[in-house]
Scaffold this motif. Structure first.
Motif, PDB file in Angstrom:
ATOM      1  N   GLY A 119      -5.530  -1.857 -14.171  1.00  0.00           N
ATOM      2  CA  GLY A 119      -5.369  -2.034 -12.732  1.00  0.00           C
ATOM      3  C   GLY A 119      -6.350  -1.117 -12.011  1.00  0.00           C
ATOM      4  O   GLY A 119      -6.921  -0.198 -12.628  1.00  0.00           O
ATOM      5  N   SER A 120      -6.560  -1.372 -10.720  1.00  0.00           N
ATOM      6  CA  SER A 120      -7.487  -0.492  -9.992  1.00  0.00           C
ATOM      7  C   SER A 120      -6.877   0.902  -9.869  1.00  0.00           C
ATOM      8  O   SER A 120      -7.587   1.899  -9.759  1.00  0.00           O
ATOM      9  CB  SER A 120      -7.843  -1.076  -8.634  1.00  0.00           C
ATOM     10  N   GLU A 121      -5.552   0.963  -9.946  1.00  0.00           N
ATOM     11  CA  GLU A 121      -4.908   2.269  -9.895  1.00  0.00           C
ATOM     12  C   GLU A 121      -5.215   3.075 -11.163  1.00  0.00           C
ATOM     13  O   GLU A 121      -5.298   4.299 -11.120  1.00  0.00           O
ATOM     14  CB  GLU A 121      -3.399   2.092  -9.727  1.00  0.00           C
ATOM     15  N   MET A 124      -8.402   4.622 -10.403  1.00  0.00           N
ATOM     16  CA  MET A 124      -8.195   5.771  -9.487  1.00  0.00           C
ATOM     17  C   MET A 124      -7.739   6.988 -10.287  1.00  0.00           C
ATOM     18  O   MET A 124      -8.141   8.104 -10.004  1.00  0.00           O
ATOM     19  CB  MET A 124      -7.117   5.429  -8.458  1.00  0.00           C
ATOM     20  N   PHE A 145      -2.343   3.594   1.472  1.00  0.00           N
ATOM     21  CA  PHE A 145      -1.800   3.232   0.158  1.00  0.00           C
ATOM     22  C   PHE A 145      -1.229   4.457  -0.572  1.00  0.00           C
ATOM     23  O   PHE A 145      -1.955   5.400  -0.878  1.00  0.00           O
ATOM     24  CB  PHE A 145      -2.884   2.562  -0.681  1.00  0.00           C
ATOM     25  N   TYR A 187     -11.061   8.632   0.651  1.00  0.00           N
ATOM     26  CA  TYR A 187     -10.448   7.389   0.178  1.00  0.00           C
ATOM     27  C   TYR A 187     -10.231   6.435   1.352  1.00  0.00           C
ATOM     28  O   TYR A 187      -9.588   6.793   2.339  1.00  0.00           O
ATOM     29  CB  TYR A 187      -9.107   7.697  -0.496  1.00  0.00           C
ATOM     30  N   ALA A 189      -8.855   2.525   1.977  1.00  0.00           N
ATOM     31  CA  ALA A 189      -8.343   1.238   1.494  1.00  0.00           C
ATOM     32  C   ALA A 189      -8.807   0.205   2.505  1.00  0.00           C
ATOM     33  O   ALA A 189      -8.413   0.240   3.664  1.00  0.00           O
ATOM     34  CB  ALA A 189      -6.828   1.271   1.406  1.00  0.00           C
ATOM     35  N   ASN A 193      -3.395  -1.079   2.854  1.00  0.00           N
ATOM     36  CA  ASN A 193      -1.987  -1.391   2.570  1.00  0.00           C
ATOM     37  C   ASN A 193      -1.207  -0.149   3.003  1.00  0.00           C
ATOM     38  O   ASN A 193      -1.577   0.939   2.574  1.00  0.00           O
ATOM     39  CB  ASN A 193      -1.831  -1.638   1.072  1.00  0.00           C
ATOM     40  N   ASP A 220     -11.402   1.155  -1.693  1.00  0.00           N
ATOM     41  CA  ASP A 220     -10.396   0.399  -2.434  1.00  0.00           C
ATOM     42  C   ASP A 220     -10.278  -0.991  -1.805  1.00  0.00           C
ATOM     43  O   ASP A 220      -9.738  -1.151  -0.707  1.00  0.00           O
ATOM     44  CB  ASP A 220      -9.070   1.166  -2.360  1.00  0.00           C
ATOM     45  N   ALA A 222      -8.657  -3.799  -2.941  1.00  0.00           N
ATOM     46  CA  ALA A 222      -7.691  -4.583  -3.714  1.00  0.00           C
ATOM     47  C   ALA A 222      -7.462  -5.965  -3.104  1.00  0.00           C
ATOM     48  O   ALA A 222      -7.127  -6.918  -3.805  1.00  0.00           O
ATOM     49  CB  ALA A 222      -6.372  -3.813  -3.817  1.00  0.00           C
ATOM     50  N   TYR A 223      -7.660  -6.083  -1.787  1.00  0.00           N
ATOM     51  CA  TYR A 223      -7.389  -7.364  -1.101  1.00  0.00           C
ATOM     52  C   TYR A 223      -8.690  -8.041  -0.645  1.00  0.00           C
ATOM     53  O   TYR A 223      -8.691  -8.853   0.272  1.00  0.00           O
ATOM     54  CB  TYR A 223      -6.437  -7.129   0.088  1.00  0.00           C
ATOM     55  N   THR A 249      -9.404  -5.634  -8.008  1.00  0.00           N
ATOM     56  CA  THR A 249      -8.317  -5.832  -8.969  1.00  0.00           C
ATOM     57  C   THR A 249      -8.064  -7.309  -9.265  1.00  0.00           C
ATOM     58  O   THR A 249      -8.390  -8.183  -8.450  1.00  0.00           O
ATOM     59  CB  THR A 249      -7.023  -5.185  -8.422  1.00  0.00           C
ATOM     60  N   SER A 251      -4.926  -8.018  -9.797  1.00  0.00           N
ATOM     61  CA  SER A 251      -3.477  -8.034  -9.533  1.00  0.00           C
ATOM     62  C   SER A 251      -3.075  -8.875  -8.323  1.00  0.00           C
ATOM     63  O   SER A 251      -1.927  -9.264  -8.211  1.00  0.00           O
ATOM     64  CB  SER A 251      -2.974  -6.618  -9.266  1.00  0.00           C
ATOM     65  N   LYS A 252      -3.994  -9.094  -7.407  1.00  0.00           N
ATOM     66  CA  LYS A 252      -3.602  -9.719  -6.133  1.00  0.00           C
ATOM     67  C   LYS A 252      -4.019 -11.192  -6.120  1.00  0.00           C
ATOM     68  O   LYS A 252      -3.288 -12.026  -6.610  1.00  0.00           O
ATOM     69  CB  LYS A 252      -4.195  -8.913  -4.969  1.00  0.00           C
ATOM     70  N   ARG A 260      -2.196  -5.808 -15.817  1.00  0.00           N
ATOM     71  CA  ARG A 260      -2.855  -4.578 -15.415  1.00  0.00           C
ATOM     72  C   ARG A 260      -4.353  -4.563 -15.730  1.00  0.00           C
ATOM     73  O   ARG A 260      -4.785  -4.036 -16.755  1.00  0.00           O
ATOM     74  CB  ARG A 260      -2.185  -3.340 -16.066  1.00  0.00           C
TER      75      ARG A 260
HETATM   76  C1  LIG Z   1      -4.604  -0.900  -1.496  1.00  0.00           C
HETATM   77  C2  LIG Z   1      -4.186  -1.016  -2.927  1.00  0.00           C
HETATM   78  N1  LIG Z   1      -4.966  -0.492  -3.872  1.00  0.00           N
HETATM   79  C3  LIG Z   1      -4.650  -0.565  -5.168  1.00  0.00           C
HETATM   80  C4  LIG Z   1      -3.491  -1.174  -5.578  1.00  0.00           C
HETATM   81  C5  LIG Z   1      -3.160  -1.174  -7.029  1.00  0.00           C
HETATM   82  O1  LIG Z   1      -3.481  -2.352  -7.618  1.00  0.00           O
HETATM   83  P1  LIG Z   1      -3.576  -2.514  -9.187  1.00  0.00           P
HETATM   84  O2  LIG Z   1      -2.483  -3.433  -9.556  1.00  0.00           O
HETATM   85  O3  LIG Z   1      -4.938  -3.061  -9.427  1.00  0.00           O
HETATM   86  O4  LIG Z   1      -3.423  -1.160  -9.821  1.00  0.00           O
HETATM   87  C6  LIG Z   1      -2.636  -1.738  -4.638  1.00  0.00           C
HETATM   88  C7  LIG Z   1      -1.388  -2.367  -5.054  1.00  0.00           C
HETATM   89  O5  LIG Z   1      -0.530  -2.713  -4.331  1.00  0.00           O
HETATM   90  C8  LIG Z   1      -2.996  -1.658  -3.276  1.00  0.00           C
HETATM   91  O6  LIG Z   1      -2.208  -2.167  -2.326  1.00  0.00           O
END
Ligand SMILES: Cc1ncc(COP(=O)(O)O)c(C=O)c1O
Length: 402
Positions: A119-121, A124, A145, A187, A189, A193, A220, A222-223, A249, A251-252, A260
């Motif tokens: 995951g991108s987390e 991080m 976030f 950082y 986002a 989020n 970041d 992610a979206y 990511t 994930s979305k 992950r």
């Molecule tokens: C802004 C942001 N960054 C990163 C993530 C983490 O995503 P990942 O599932 O890729 O770890 C999220 C997940 O909700 C998010 O909202």
């Protein structure tokens, strides 16, 4: 003293001694935990469907709490992952060559510019491990976030946060003022989020003028897939600053939260440093294959975005009409105002009773706001109906003047 009495006393002494030993051990364990970690709250994810089903005895549940893809994964991803199951007795390719090549093809970068992770987390976490030392200054916006806040704090960083603008966006001017020679990481986002807001191309250019070259900027995204068609959204792949790392990511929009897998683009030197702290076989085999399948299925991505756009406008209108002041969003979720923590809890619990899971935002220091993810047409109908059922009592309790 009888034998039984003696045995009883000895047992009691033994129990007392082990209790004190336990207390001492607990004290020692506590001492081993750094203060900044001790104070940290554990990340709270959206309530799982199974938990709600168990607790409430419900079968019809709409999870609108974690910004997942309601269409599910692409069938291409499923096919790739299923066939990979036959190879799970082998370690995965630690260089994830096929997935990196696919990303290179799509984004016109070199494999040396790519980092992959759980995951991108996960990425991080590598950034925190590689670059943040206790006491380092990390700058971001307030109430952004929470995953990043947790990671930076757990690395012992000194977290500096800038308040937001009145309309809940990142205050770029305040960030530009706050960034300084000691800022190790900035950082952003983008989109953010839980607010769904974004900083524009112009704002990003403005901010970067103030950022020292030795400050690492995490963008970041992610979206990204939901925001990319917004005319003034800055696609960070068009900017190649040596100190910027772009995180994205699967994930979305790609619907692969469960396996992950995330990716990042940055300067080669940066990526090399991250590889030194990265666990060698992340992402795992299934994740690598699933991601390749997902990237191959462009129509699935299009369907995802199409559904999101339609449902987003319907949901926005619904919330606007009921005076919840929803924030405009370039993502797959909407943040809306309840006015108080009590009202947020009320709404969350009443919707939960009806099988709709939304996200309270107390952990994000937004107790008077909640967030709803965009789902399928049926799921949003479930949300609308549940809201309208709850609304008379909600209004009576929290908005008696309306
Ligand atoms: C802004 C942001 N960054 C990163 C993530 C983490 O995503 P990942 O599932 O890729 O770890 C999220 C997940 O909700 C998010 O909202």
């Amino acid at each position: 003293m009888s034998f039984n009495q003696l045995a009883f006393r000895l047992k009691r002494l033994y129990l007392e001694a082990s209790f004190y030993l336990y207390v001492e051990e607990t004290k020692v364990a506590k001492k081993l935990i750094p203060d900044y970690l001790d104070k940290l709250q554990v990340y709270q994810a959206g309530k799982p469907i199974e938990e709600v089903a168990r607790e409430k005895g419900l079968t019809h549940i709409s999870k609108l709490a974690s910004n997942e893809n309601p269409l599910g994964p692409s069938p291409f991803a499923i096919r790739e992952m299923t066939s990979a199951l036959w190879d799970i007795h082998r370690y995965p390719d630690m260089h994830a060559t096929d997935l990196k090549n696919k990303l290179c093809e799509l984004y016109k970068v070199k494999p040396a510019n790519i980092i992959l992770g759980n995951g991108s987390e996960g990425i991080m976490a590598y950034i925190a491990r590689a670059f943040i030392q206790p006491g380092d200054e990390v700058l971001t916006a307030d109430k952004t976030f929470i995953g990043f806040h947790i990671l930076a704090t757990s690395a012992g960083a000194k977290l500096v946060t800038c308040p937001r603008t009145e309309d809940m966006k990142y205050d770029v001017k305040a960030l530009a003022k706050a960034v300084n020679e000691n800022t190790k990481v900035l950082y952003i986002a983008n989109p953010d989020n839980p607010t769904g807001s974004y900083i524009t191309e112009k704002e990003f250019d403005y901010l970067m003028q103030f950022v020292p070259k030795h400050t690492i900027v995490i963008l970041d995204e992610a979206y990204f897939e939901f925001a990319q068609s917004t005319w003034d959204y800055p696609d960070s792949m068009k900017y190649r600053y040596d100190n910027v790392i772009t995180l994205r990511t699967f994930s979305k929009a790609y619907g692969l939260s469960g396996i992950r897998v995330g990716y990042g683009f940055a300067h080669e030197n940066f990526i090399t440093a991250l590889h030194k702290v990265k666990l060698p076989f992340e992402p795992n085999l299934i994740a690598q294959k699933g991601a390749i399948g997902a990237l191959t299925d462009y129509p699935h991505l299009e369907r995802t975005i199409r559904n999101n756009t339609k449902r987003y406008y319907e949901t926005l209108k619904f919330l606007d009409h009921r005076n919840f002041k929803p924030l405009r969003s370039t993502t797959n979720f909407i943040c809306f105002y309840t006015g108080s923590e009590e009202a947020s809890d009320f709404l969350f619990n009443k919707l939960l009773d009806r099988g709709v899971i939304i996200r309270p935002l107390k952990a994000n220091k937004l107790p008077d706001w909640v967030r709803v993810s965009i789902g399928l047409k049926e799921e949003m109908k479930h949300f609308f109906e549940a809201m309208d059922e709850v609304l008379p009592e909600y209004n009576q309790k929290f908005r008696p003047d309306q």
